[in-house]
Enzyme design. Sequence first.
Site, PDB file in Angstrom:
ATOM      1  N   PRO A 149      -4.732   3.112  -3.171  1.00 59.73           N
ATOM      2  CG  PRO A 149      -3.502   1.256  -2.452  1.00 59.73           C
ATOM      3  CD  PRO A 149      -3.355   2.607  -3.078  1.00 59.73           C
ATOM      4  CB  ALA A 205     -10.076  -1.129   2.345  1.00 55.67           C
ATOM      5  CB  CYS A 215      -2.819  -2.704   5.413  1.00 56.57           C
ATOM      6  SG  CYS A 215      -4.372  -2.504   6.282  1.00 56.57           S
ATOM      7  CG  ASN A 262       0.551   7.498  -0.060  1.00 55.98           C
ATOM      8  OD1 ASN A 262       0.391   6.674   0.826  1.00 55.98           O
ATOM      9  ND2 ASN A 262      -0.407   8.293  -0.452  1.00 55.98           N
ATOM     10  CG  ASP A 319       0.128  13.799   5.530  1.00 59.68           C
ATOM     11  OD1 ASP A 319      -0.785  12.962   5.642  1.00 59.68           O
ATOM     12  OD2 ASP A 319       0.971  14.015   6.411  1.00 59.68           O
ATOM     13  N   GLY A 326      -4.537   9.945  -1.635  1.00 61.28           N
ATOM     14  CA  GLY A 326      -5.631   9.156  -1.087  1.00 61.28           C
ATOM     15  C   GLY A 326      -6.737  10.033  -0.549  1.00 61.28           C
TER      16      GLY A 326
HETATM   17  C1  LIG Z   1     -10.270   4.593   4.054  1.00 62.12           C
HETATM   18  C2  LIG Z   1      -8.867   4.173   3.726  1.00 62.12           C
HETATM   19  C3  LIG Z   1      -8.632   2.900   3.256  1.00 62.12           C
HETATM   20  C4  LIG Z   1      -7.327   2.502   2.925  1.00 62.12           C
HETATM   21  N1  LIG Z   1      -7.134   1.261   2.396  1.00 62.12           N
HETATM   22  C5  LIG Z   1      -5.895   0.909   1.945  1.00 62.12           C
HETATM   23  C6  LIG Z   1      -5.695  -0.317   1.248  1.00 62.12           C
HETATM   24  O1  LIG Z   1      -6.626  -1.097   1.015  1.00 62.12           O
HETATM   25  N2  LIG Z   1      -4.423  -0.604   0.833  1.00 62.12           N
HETATM   26  C7  LIG Z   1      -3.367   0.252   1.065  1.00 62.12           C
HETATM   27  O2  LIG Z   1      -2.248  -0.045   0.656  1.00 62.12           O
HETATM   28  N3  LIG Z   1      -3.546   1.425   1.716  1.00 62.12           N
HETATM   29  C8  LIG Z   1      -4.783   1.771   2.125  1.00 62.12           C
HETATM   30  N4  LIG Z   1      -4.964   2.996   2.716  1.00 62.12           N
HETATM   31  C9  LIG Z   1      -3.827   3.917   2.839  1.00 62.12           C
HETATM   32  C10 LIG Z   1      -3.765   4.853   1.627  1.00 62.12           C
HETATM   33  O3  LIG Z   1      -3.528   4.124   0.443  1.00 62.12           O
HETATM   34  C11 LIG Z   1      -2.657   5.912   1.799  1.00 62.12           C
HETATM   35  O4  LIG Z   1      -1.428   5.241   1.930  1.00 62.12           O
HETATM   36  C12 LIG Z   1      -2.857   6.797   3.032  1.00 62.12           C
HETATM   37  O5  LIG Z   1      -4.204   7.227   3.129  1.00 62.12           O
HETATM   38  C13 LIG Z   1      -1.929   8.023   2.996  1.00 62.12           C
HETATM   39  O6  LIG Z   1      -2.157   8.801   1.852  1.00 62.12           O
HETATM   40  P1  LIG Z   1      -3.041  10.170   1.915  1.00 62.12           P
HETATM   41  O7  LIG Z   1      -2.455  11.035   2.973  1.00 62.12           O
HETATM   42  O8  LIG Z   1      -2.944  10.761   0.535  1.00 62.12           O
HETATM   43  O9  LIG Z   1      -4.446   9.750   2.267  1.00 62.12           O
HETATM   44  C14 LIG Z   1      -6.248   3.401   3.089  1.00 62.12           C
HETATM   45  C15 LIG Z   1      -6.504   4.684   3.580  1.00 62.12           C
HETATM   46  C16 LIG Z   1      -7.783   5.085   3.892  1.00 62.12           C
HETATM   47  C17 LIG Z   1      -8.025   6.482   4.403  1.00 62.12           C
END
Ligand SMILES: Cc1cc2nc3c(=O)[nH]c(=O)nc-3n(C[C@H](O)[C@H](O)[C@H](O)COP(=O)(O)O)c2cc1C
Length: 335
Positions: A25, A27, A109, A209, A211, A233
Amino acid sequence: MQTRDPLTTLFAIRETGRPPLILAPMAGVTDAPFRALASRFGADLTVSEMIASQAMIRGIARCLKQSASGDPETTLAVQIAGADPAAMAQAARMQVDLGAEMIDINMGCPVRKIVGTGAGAALLRDESLAGRIMESVARAVSVPVTVKIRLGWDHHTRNGVTMARIAESAGMRAIAIHGRTRAQMYSGVADWEAIGEIKSHIRIPVIGNGDITSPEQARELWHKSGVDGLMIGRAALGRPWIFREIGHFLATGQTLEPLPLSERGAVIVDHFHAMIAHHGPRTGHLLARKHLGWFTRGFPGGAAFRDRINHAPHSEAALEMLDAFLDTTLASRAA
Ligand SMILES: Cc1cc2nc3c(=O)[nH]c(=O)nc-3n(C[C@H](O)[C@H](O)[C@H](O)COP(=O)(O)O)c2cc1C
């Protein structure tokens, strides 16, 4: 008639020899058009942007748009955030009435605006309230409910194992863990050993989850942690086909040929149109620009293109600029 349980279907993918892949997810990012795109390129589940429970209850129209499905083929998992068990239950029920097939609770969050209201990662510091919220939501709806957490509030209070146990006994069907603490925000590296440690203490499926950026690394982190699912993400920004690349590699050990640039261009143009159709010309254009920025990262002339497109007065002008950029880039690749 037997009702389909999307979570059982999701984790049944493990029988094919690979874990399910989930779009995290995000935002402002994982709206209906982007979720549809990720699904098209192999995400097994996508999760909506976080929706504030209080705003949902007050009937703020933006929340309805945020949780709209956009794609009948894709399971609609909606993430809700809040700090009041009754309000969270009510928001979850409203989402299910609107078509949500799964509810995810945000307990990770880190941003001050959310944490300041006692929601998101703030709940990692109030295990009792976190448990009551999870129980209240799980009791309120008949669809699967999951929770997304971080490893803990900070380095000194890594209570991921306790939180996972609470989640299990509160009726959560799975738990997603971002391998950082709240204090880390996005700094440092995600700790997949800690994710694996939490996994070893509970029976419900764990989604790891943090990186993941490549198929090889996805395999390494999957093996290292033993998780049941992988959530991606930021690496999907401008690159939604990463799900297909990772899925293929995990299933076969073979690296998929990169998606040809011409196809990538067609995908981003289609996505631009989908954004306009979903959000309307003005908002759609503004939001689509962000995706164009991510998409053009690393291309020669990408920075100049981003500068130009940020000044495009309307969507037609932006689309013309995009066409011209793709033509030039394709011509230079062909030369
Ligand atoms: C732009 C942005 C918005 C995010 N919004 C949410 C959100 O609404 N809810 C949530 O649980 N995590 C949110 N996250 C965190 C991601 O879900 C994820 O946990 C985090 O980016 C780490 O994963 P990654 O390294 O694959 O990006 C957000 C991350 C980013 C970069």
